[in-house]
Write a protein that holds these residues in place. Structure first.
Motif, mmCIF file in Angstrom:
data_model
loop_
_atom_site.group_PDB
_atom_site.id
_atom_site.type_symbol
_atom_site.label_atom_id
_atom_site.label_comp_id
_atom_site.label_asym_id
_atom_site.label_seq_id
_atom_site.Cartn_x
_atom_site.Cartn_y
_atom_site.Cartn_z
ATOM 1 N N CYS A 192 -2.784 -7.414 4.693
ATOM 2 C CA CYS A 192 -3.633 -7.901 3.593
ATOM 3 C C CYS A 192 -5.009 -8.316 4.118
ATOM 4 N N ILE A 225 -9.401 -1.830 1.381
ATOM 5 C CA ILE A 225 -8.910 -1.266 0.111
ATOM 6 C C ILE A 225 -10.151 -0.739 -0.591
ATOM 7 N N CYS A 285 -7.659 -10.489 1.725
ATOM 8 C CA CYS A 285 -7.621 -10.277 0.278
ATOM 9 C C CYS A 285 -7.656 -11.630 -0.433
ATOM 10 N N HIS A 291 -6.105 -12.552 -2.866
ATOM 11 C CA HIS A 291 -4.780 -12.915 -3.356
ATOM 12 C C HIS A 291 -3.804 -13.309 -2.247
ATOM 13 N N LEU A 292 -4.277 -13.301 -1.008
ATOM 14 C CA LEU A 292 -3.429 -13.734 0.104
ATOM 15 C C LEU A 292 -3.390 -15.262 0.092
ATOM 16 N N CYS A 311 1.610 -12.782 -0.928
ATOM 17 C CA CYS A 311 0.758 -12.201 -1.970
ATOM 18 C C CYS A 311 0.973 -12.914 -3.303
ATOM 19 N N LEU A 340 -0.046 -11.864 -6.022
ATOM 20 C CA LEU A 340 0.083 -10.837 -7.074
ATOM 21 C C LEU A 340 1.373 -10.038 -6.922
ATOM 22 N N ARG A 388 -1.387 -5.961 -9.182
ATOM 23 C CA ARG A 388 -1.372 -5.722 -7.731
ATOM 24 C C ARG A 388 -1.757 -4.261 -7.473
ATOM 25 N N PRO A 389 -2.683 -4.023 -6.527
ATOM 26 C CA PRO A 389 -3.131 -2.641 -6.309
ATOM 27 C C PRO A 389 -1.967 -1.709 -5.974
ATOM 28 N N CYS A 404 -0.975 -1.325 -2.383
ATOM 29 C CA CYS A 404 -0.156 -2.419 -1.839
ATOM 30 C C CYS A 404 1.314 -2.221 -2.213
HETATM 31 S S1 SF4 Z 1 -2.991 -7.734 -3.507
HETATM 32 FE FE1 SF4 Z 1 -1.415 -8.802 -2.394
HETATM 33 S S2 SF4 Z 1 -0.410 -7.247 -1.115
HETATM 34 FE FE2 SF4 Z 1 -2.384 -6.424 -1.785
HETATM 35 S S3 SF4 Z 1 -3.832 -6.939 -0.143
HETATM 36 FE FE3 SF4 Z 1 -3.938 -8.542 -1.685
HETATM 37 S S4 SF4 Z 1 -2.529 -10.126 -0.946
HETATM 38 FE FE4 SF4 Z 1 -2.021 -8.213 0.106
#
Ligand code: SF4
Ligand code: SF4
Length: 91
Positions: free
Chosen positions: A14, A19, A36, A38-39, A45, A47, A53-54, A57
């Motif tokens: 992450c 990305i 990221c 969202h980490l 994560c 998400l 969530r992408p 991922c």
């Molecule tokens: S969305 Fe979640 S799994 Fe994807 S890079 Fe961000 S923290 Fe990691």
């Protein structure tokens, strides 16, 4: 091949890889080496079960070749993989 498991408290995947697509919270994508948004503090994560969530991922699975023996090794392996996957431009 034995199934690899994600190592708790790692989060290397992450941070290390870029990305390139826009996704929720990071409209310009995520540069390589940047955590990221969202980490979370536990290196998990936020998400994880969220449809925002992408896709990359969701599709990424732990594997010894990228997760290595520890977080530091995973960072090195994933940064290298990211660099190797960049298109080459002629000067
Ligand atoms: S969305 Fe979640 S799994 Fe994807 S890079 Fe961000 S923290 Fe990691
Ligand atoms: S690099 Fe591997 S072990 Fe570390 S968080 Fe990602 S999938 Fe899990």
């Amino acid at each position: 091949m034995s199934e690899a498991r994600c190592r708790p408290g790692c989060g290397a995947c992450c941070i290390a890889p870029a990305i390139v697509q826009s996704f929720f919270g990071m409209p310009d994508g995520k540069p390589a080496g940047v955590a990221c948004i969202h980490l979370n503090a536990s290196l998990g994560c936020d998400l994880f079960d969220d449809p925002r969530r992408p896709r990359c991922c969701v599709q990424f699975k732990p594997h010894p070749e990228v997760c290595g023996d520890g977080r530091e090794q995973a960072m090195v392996l994933l940064m290298q993989l990211d660099a190797d996957s960049q298109p080459e431009y002629e000067s």
